[in-house]
Design an enzyme around this catalytic site. Sequence first.
Site, mmCIF file in Angstrom:
data_model
loop_
_atom_site.group_PDB
_atom_site.id
_atom_site.type_symbol
_atom_site.label_atom_id
_atom_site.label_comp_id
_atom_site.label_asym_id
_atom_site.label_seq_id
_atom_site.Cartn_x
_atom_site.Cartn_y
_atom_site.Cartn_z
ATOM 1 N N LYS A 67 3.273 0.403 -30.383
ATOM 2 C CA LYS A 67 4.068 0.821 -29.164
ATOM 3 C C LYS A 67 4.186 2.243 -28.764
ATOM 4 O O LYS A 67 3.984 2.675 -27.542
ATOM 5 C CB LYS A 67 5.680 0.128 -29.178
ATOM 6 C CG LYS A 67 5.664 -1.325 -29.302
ATOM 7 C CD LYS A 67 7.403 -1.617 -29.099
ATOM 8 C CE LYS A 67 7.378 -3.096 -29.228
ATOM 9 N NZ LYS A 67 8.613 -3.671 -29.137
ATOM 10 N N GLU A 79 10.999 4.667 -16.298
ATOM 11 C CA GLU A 79 11.953 5.516 -16.746
ATOM 12 C C GLU A 79 12.253 5.197 -18.226
ATOM 13 O O GLU A 79 12.665 5.728 -19.359
ATOM 14 C CB GLU A 79 13.319 5.741 -16.072
ATOM 15 C CG GLU A 79 14.356 6.533 -16.431
ATOM 16 C CD GLU A 79 15.575 6.660 -15.666
ATOM 17 O OE1 GLU A 79 16.230 7.526 -15.869
ATOM 18 O OE2 GLU A 79 15.959 5.540 -14.681
ATOM 19 N N ALA A 129 19.099 2.471 -35.614
ATOM 20 C CA ALA A 129 19.046 3.435 -34.475
ATOM 21 C C ALA A 129 17.582 3.717 -34.891
ATOM 22 O O ALA A 129 17.168 5.019 -34.602
ATOM 23 C CB ALA A 129 19.867 4.861 -35.113
ATOM 24 N N GLY A 130 16.650 2.727 -35.115
ATOM 25 C CA GLY A 130 15.238 2.766 -34.909
ATOM 26 C C GLY A 130 14.605 2.680 -33.568
ATOM 27 O O GLY A 130 15.173 2.580 -32.505
ATOM 28 N N TYR A 217 14.167 -12.721 -34.308
ATOM 29 C CA TYR A 217 14.420 -14.343 -34.440
ATOM 30 C C TYR A 217 13.449 -15.008 -35.579
ATOM 31 O O TYR A 217 12.459 -14.523 -35.930
ATOM 32 C CB TYR A 217 13.881 -15.010 -33.101
ATOM 33 C CG TYR A 217 12.622 -14.769 -32.590
ATOM 34 C CD1 TYR A 217 11.500 -15.548 -32.832
ATOM 35 C CD2 TYR A 217 11.807 -13.689 -32.321
ATOM 36 C CE1 TYR A 217 10.150 -15.461 -32.745
ATOM 37 C CE2 TYR A 217 10.551 -13.334 -31.889
ATOM 38 C CZ TYR A 217 9.696 -14.437 -32.072
ATOM 39 O OH TYR A 217 8.413 -14.135 -31.949
#
Length: 271
Positions: A67, A79, A129-130, A217
């Site tokens: 990503k 944004e 917090a990744g 999931y």
Amino acid sequence: MNKDKYAVWGNPIAQSKSPKIHQLFAQQTAQQMDYVAMLGDEANFELQLRTFFAEGAKGCNITAPFKMRAYALADEYSERALTAEACNTLKRLDDGRLYADNTDGAGLVSDLARLGWLKPQQSMLILGAGGATKGVLLPLLQAQQNIVIANRTLATAQELADKFAQYGQITAVQLSDIPVQKFDVVINATSLGLQGKTVDISPEILQKATAVYDMQYAKDADTPFVTWAKSLGATQVSDGFGMLVGQAAHSFELWRGVMPDVQPILTSAVI
């Protein structure tokens, strides 16, 4: 007739449900398109992606671990991609440049709304917090959620809280210091479930929560986090399959200009 080409890139990728989801979206909206899973090579991913678009592809989804690398290849950004510093969606513009978006947060927000768990100014606890958290914070804050991020390392959570403070109410705590209060929604954004583990927090947090959501999931079974929440008596519990379908729907709309209906996909026996 040549169909427009799309794909999802990741490594591993064989487990991806995205090709089936987009195939069903295309059927539902009468769009002529092909969507396949592509195995990204860790060493040559950038070359693979450039070649994919040079050969005429119109867009793609990006999943782990690419990503941030895909984000770096783009020419224009939404944004929400800029704040996430990562993208899960690329679209080739008419002039050949690449537009990056991150629809993960939109997918989460739309799934919480579908479940009836999204109200303005409610208290939301996010565990972890990744990158998963970073990708959803802007849409959640735009939906007027009052967010507490809890992480094992406080400094990492605090960095995110500081970065996103301009968009809304957000604070950071250590996992061991989560206030034992009634949160409207508790969201697991850690990847511990992949190792069969659950995040180390006081069980009372989940017992008091109105709703509990796991961004992960699992096929044909509950995730470890969902299993744990249910064992503690939580009744409003969901895994992240609806988020997966939601982010796919927002990507599809970006590419094709039409928003598909997620409900038939969520209840489909073939996914």
